[in-house]
Design a protein around this motif. Sequence first.
Motif, PDB file in Angstrom:
ATOM      1  N   UNK A   1       0.812  -1.221   0.000  1.00 45.70           N
ATOM      2  CA  UNK A   1       0.000   0.000   0.000  1.00 45.70           C
ATOM      3  C   UNK A   1       0.840   1.263   0.000  1.00 45.70           C
ATOM      4  N   UNK A   2       2.115   1.129  -0.360  1.00 42.65           N
ATOM      5  CA  UNK A   2       2.970   2.305  -0.461  1.00 42.65           C
ATOM      6  C   UNK A   2       3.004   2.746  -1.918  1.00 42.65           C
ATOM      7  N   UNK A   3       3.384   4.041  -2.187  1.00 42.51           N
ATOM      8  CA  UNK A   3       3.478   4.470  -3.584  1.00 42.51           C
ATOM      9  C   UNK A   3       4.427   3.573  -4.364  1.00 42.51           C
ATOM     10  N   UNK A   4       3.921   2.962  -5.409  1.00 41.81           N
ATOM     11  CA  UNK A   4       4.748   2.073  -6.222  1.00 41.81           C
ATOM     12  C   UNK A   4       5.388   2.882  -7.347  1.00 41.81           C
ATOM     13  N   UNK A   5       6.714   2.859  -7.446  1.00 42.99           N
ATOM     14  CA  UNK A   5       7.397   3.725  -8.414  1.00 42.99           C
ATOM     15  C   UNK A   5       7.433   3.139  -9.835  1.00 42.99           C
ATOM     16  N   UNK A   6       7.244   3.988 -10.799  1.00 39.24           N
ATOM     17  CA  UNK A   6       7.585   3.642 -12.190  1.00 39.24           C
ATOM     18  C   UNK A   6       8.386   4.813 -12.768  1.00 39.24           C
ATOM     19  N   UNK A   7       9.195   4.522 -13.772  1.00 43.26           N
ATOM     20  CA  UNK A   7       9.968   5.593 -14.396  1.00 43.26           C
ATOM     21  C   UNK A   7       9.458   5.793 -15.825  1.00 43.26           C
ATOM     22  N   UNK A   8       9.242   7.058 -16.194  1.00 45.67           N
ATOM     23  CA  UNK A   8       8.809   7.372 -17.558  1.00 45.67           C
ATOM     24  C   UNK A   8       9.956   8.132 -18.216  1.00 45.67           C
ATOM     25  N   UNK A   9      10.632   7.469 -19.125  1.00 46.50           N
ATOM     26  CA  UNK A   9      11.795   8.088 -19.779  1.00 46.50           C
ATOM     27  C   UNK A   9      11.343   8.630 -21.142  1.00 46.50           C
ATOM     28  N   UNK A  10      11.517   9.937 -21.323  1.00 49.00           N
ATOM     29  CA  UNK A  10      11.061  10.538 -22.590  1.00 49.00           C
ATOM     30  C   UNK A  10      11.868  11.785 -22.888  1.00 49.00           C
ATOM     31  N   UNK A  11      11.709  12.313 -24.078  1.00 50.23           N
ATOM     32  CA  UNK A  11      12.402  13.541 -24.492  1.00 50.23           C
ATOM     33  C   UNK A  11      11.350  14.653 -24.611  1.00 50.23           C
ATOM     34  N   UNK A  12      11.383  15.608 -23.694  1.00 49.80           N
ATOM     35  CA  UNK A  12      10.324  16.627 -23.672  1.00 49.80           C
ATOM     36  C   UNK A  12      10.462  17.637 -24.808  1.00 49.80           C
TER      37      UNK A  12
END
Lengths: 392, 250
Positions: free
Chosen positions: A116-127
Amino acid sequence: MRALLTVFGKEFRENLRDRRTLWSALLFGPLFGPLLFSLMVSKILDQNVAQADKPVKVAIGGEDHAPNLVEFLKAHGVEARPGPVAEADAAALVRAGKAQAVLVIPAQFGARFAAGEPAPVQLVADSTDAESRKTTERLRALLSGYGAGIVQARLQVRGVDPRLAMAVAVDDVDVATPAGRAVLVIGMMTYFVLFAMLMGGLYLAIDTTAGERERGSLEALLALPVPRAALVGGKIFATAAYMSLSLAISLAGFVTAFRFVHLDRLGMTANLSPFTALEFFAICLPFAPLGAALMALVASFAKSYREGQTYLSGVLLVPTLPIAFASIYALKAHRPLMLIPSLSQHLLMTRVLRGEPLEALDVLVSAASTLALAALLVGLTVRAWRRERMLG
Amino acid sequence: MIEVESLSKRFGAIQAVREVAFTARDGEITGLLGPNGAGKSSTLRMVYGVLAPDAGRVRIDGMEVHGETAAARARIGVLPHATGLYGNLTARENVAYYGALHGLPAARVRARTETLARTLEFQDVLDRRTKGFSQGQRIKVALARALVHDPQNLVLDEPTNGLDVMAVRTLRELLRALRAEGRCILFSSHVMQEVAALCDRVVIIGAGRVLAAGTPEAVRAERGAANLEEAFLDVLQAGGRDGGTSVGEE
């Protein structure tokens, strides 16, 4: 009057024989608008529709760490393919342009999620890349949608009203009517109609004034026992006739274009039926003598054909001014505005396209004020032709 | 008959025409002779009414040009310096346009055009568009256009400019034929031989003034010159020296 008709007949016929001029007056001028118009609208349509339908292509690293999330994404139109798990690798992939975005799901995702803790994901992109930015925007929206769903479920399981988690509820209310949204496009269209009219008479206006002088046929004409008013009247009449022809062709072009361009898919309703086109013709017809007189007057001061062309390219812009003014200040069709030629035609046509009823008095005021200004300009042109300097 | 009385015209600082007076009679060819810029064209433009004189007046068959304009103008045919035609119209249509503007019935215009095309020898190109016409053909059509209403008076501004020998000859014959019909012909030129060969009467203009006028023979004799050309040069030089004298029209 007979002399006026003689001049009219001669100018009309002579222009009809000039194929190059005719091409520009009756084809290029009137059809330029409908063509450009349908091209632009289709392009906008293509872009919008394509954007909505196109699947979001994403490389996902560590798919196994969050199978439910990945399922959710796939179910919402994400085209996933296996990607690198290491952030550095993901960054390299995006930089190389091999992926628009990489979603990295770390190994601890499952454990944190279960706790129930914030589960991390990474979004790798070129803004800085527009395409990449669009992809991440849609991906981010999907991720927060997934997150919100989970939150709601968790709160409900714990017997908490999920609404507690929403302090502010934003409700988007878009007041733009479908037809209202079409106004920008319509503004463009009405200008094209007026532009087509002016183009239709442009060459004749120059040819019968500055052209006549340059050709050396003016002096013999002025020596005839014919009042200058008849000469000028016949020339302007012929110019106005070509402008009306051009108007008819342009409207036919728009009717055809509207049949192929699906404005409704842009959320706009702007129907141009043949009957509407007839209404437009009636609304715009008084503009023909006005435009013809304006062009003849200006071209009468030109020393040569070329100079006439230069002057008149400026005149072509004149009807844009009131229309541009109207769209900046979002003017609606008030009666006093019906006194302003080109603006009144624009507003009346806009009304018809919006499906609003026309008031007969508005149409009358528009026609009367346009014709009054036309008469004034014809008078000024006759005066210009009475000057001795007209001989050049 | 064309009567010109003390005509003056100023353009800005330039006094183009100063008190010019002469009479061109019926059944005569009158030549307005002078160097370039002498005021010939300005004078003729006042005669056929496209310029208004500052002072003086012009009468065509007794009718005032500036006043009874339409009536007086209907009695002149004009061949201005610039003889532009409408390139996209045929020779016939060019002539017919002027006929219609003179208010003539179509049938009469048709018949008249045929006659003029025959006289001026351009029947072969009558129904061709005038776009590619030679200078000679152009002048012929322009002349037919000027004569379509059968005017009593004909005014021509440097009509032989750019014409070849054959065309000049045709033109001379036409003018002589018109004179024989009792018409009044007034034309301007800076070519001596042309005037000498054709004119019953010359009016020599220099710097906007009439320097000499009369029959070619009278002008020559007045100056004691061997021929008209010498008399012309003598008149111009004298005009430059003392501001011009006028030999009375007897």
